[in-house]
Design an enzyme around this catalytic site. Structure first.
Site, PDB file in Angstrom:
ATOM      1  CG  ASP A 198      -3.602   5.996   6.688  1.00  0.00           C
ATOM      2  OD1 ASP A 198      -2.388   5.635   6.975  1.00  0.00           O
ATOM      3  OD2 ASP A 198      -4.191   5.278   5.689  1.00  0.00           O
TER       4      ASP A 198
ATOM      5  CG  HIS B  45      -0.574   4.085   4.385  1.00  0.00           C
ATOM      6  ND1 HIS B  45      -1.756   3.790   4.770  1.00  0.00           N
ATOM      7  CD2 HIS B  45      -0.070   2.848   3.795  1.00  0.00           C
ATOM      8  CE1 HIS B  45      -1.934   2.427   4.367  1.00  0.00           C
ATOM      9  NE2 HIS B  45      -0.927   2.027   3.930  1.00  0.00           N
TER      10      HIS B  45
ATOM     11  CB  SER C 245      -0.913  -0.013   1.297  1.00  0.00           C
ATOM     12  OG  SER C 245      -0.269  -0.101   2.310  1.00  0.00           O
TER      13      SER C 245
END
Ligand SMILES: *[C@@H]1O[C@H](CO)[C@@H](O)[C@H](O)[C@H]1NC(C)=O
Length: 371
Positions: free
Chosen positions: A336, A339, A45
């Site tokens: 978040d 990340h 991600s």
């Protein structure tokens, strides 16, 4: 008669070589003379730019407020408020934004300057990330790259393709999920009961090496292999482990260090054994630690909380659809629960691109691109 035929054959060959060469360099020239032929991104991600949008997964970022600072607030599937490290590296190298592999439009001409194969929640091990649903494991990402080579084979002669791959860059930012969405998630995965941290890391590095060598066999020769960051310092780990302010979760960090030590030594071996290729180790751990401990000098004021998230450290639950993010996003290291913000991604990309050997060993991406 024989002679004339041979001469005419040679002439035809010469003309076609010149023609192909002109056609190919013409094509490359129209693309604002980038520093590499193409970029191929493999990862999770941290670099996914939309592949998981097409999967049945909880690990998605194609909703507001993801991408709030990306163009016109466009939630593309990037796990940040804006650009990822790959986007910035592309900017520095003159490569336009990579199409995500899973996008049906990612064929033919659009894949000539590279493709992003990264998938959120994916890891080196097949099972990693299964708690979040479908994902494209590292092995599958490499297979997807191999299948795209068939498309390129229609576009280029064999020699051209081999030159193109030699001048391309493979960027691998992978491995975090094998810890945070596997080994350290002891309620859902058996790995920590079966393997000691050392054995588990050995297995990861062995599998990782297999995939890197597969990419090498397919023709790639320039590799940027990023280590993993201080996982114990991300808001989710701080929240889950009730870490007191100013500290990080030590088990997660210790494991990251162990993995990185082995990866760096793998890079040394690869450079020794495959002398027609370059393997660069990216010291993500050092780079992120530097940002966290010298936050002010980089313009950050918040290092232990997500900008968008819920609960302790705004990291117990990650950024949900239509949550209101913080306003001072450029002052947050973390966007978040997991990340970095685009502000942090930019610094990390700069360190990868032109940092000293303590950031990138034995050379940086810029130097590798110029060879
Ligand atoms: C490099 O070569 C040595 C000696 O042949 C071998 O033991 C080692 O496994 C090789 N490592 C890699 C990563 O290819």
């Amino acid at each position: 008669m024989e002679k004339r035929r041979l001469r005419s054959k040679l002439l035809t060959m010469l003309i076609s070589i010149v023609f192909l060469d002109v056609a190919f360099s013409g094509l490359v020239a129209t693309m604002a003379s980038p520093r590499v032929a193409a970029m191929f991104s493999f990862g999770d991600s941290l670099t996914d730019n939309g592949n998981n949008n097409y999967l049945n997964s909880l690990a998605k970022a194609n909703y507001d407020p993801y991408g709030v600072d990306f163009g016109h607030g466009f939630a593309s599937g990037r796990f940040s408020n804006g650009k990822t490290i790959i986007d910035y590296l592309g900017d520095f190298l003159g490569i336009p934004s990579l199409p995500p592999y899973a996008n049906p439009a990612a064929t033919r001409r659009s894949i000539l300057q590279g493709v992003n194969y990264a998938s959120a929640s994916a890891g080196i091990l097949e099972e990693t990330g299964r708690n979040l649903g479908e994902r494209i494991s590292f092995r599958q990402q490499v297979e997807n790259f191999a299948s795209n080579l068939y498309i390129l084979k229609y576009k280029m002669e064999e020699e051209q393709l081999s030159e193109y791959l030699k001048k391309s860059l493979a960027l691998v930012i992978m491995g975090s999920n094998d810890y945070i969405n596997n080994y350290l998630l002891t309620s859902l995965y058996a790995t920590s009961y079966i393997y000691t941290p050392t054995t588990y890391t050995d297995i990861l590095i062995e599998q990782y090496m297999g995939q890197i060598l597969a990419l090498y066999s397919l023709g790639l020769r320039k590799f940027f292999l990023a280590g993993i960051g201080p996982l114990g310092c991300i808001p989710n780990q701080l929240a889950n482990n009730f870490v007191p302010p100013g500290n990080c979760a030590s088990l997660a960090n210790d494991m990251a260090v162990m993995y990185n030590t082995q990866l760096r030594s793998l890079v040394t071996q690869l450079n020794r054994n495959y002398t027609d290729a370059i393997f660069v180790y990216g010291n993500t751990y050092g780079a992120v630690s530097d940002i966290l401990s010298n936050a002010n000098s980089y313009g950050f004021t918040v290092t232990d909380r997500g900008c968008c998230g819920i609960g302790r450290n705004q990291g117990q639950i990650t950024c949900l659809p239509f949550s209101a993010p913080c306003i001072n996003r450029d002052q947050h290291v973390f966007w978040d629960a997991f990340h970095p913000t685009q502000a942090a991604n930019k610094i990390l990309a700069e360190k990868a691109y032109s940092g000293p050997p303590s950031d990138c060993y034995p050379m940086n991406v810029k130097q590798m691109a110029e060879i």
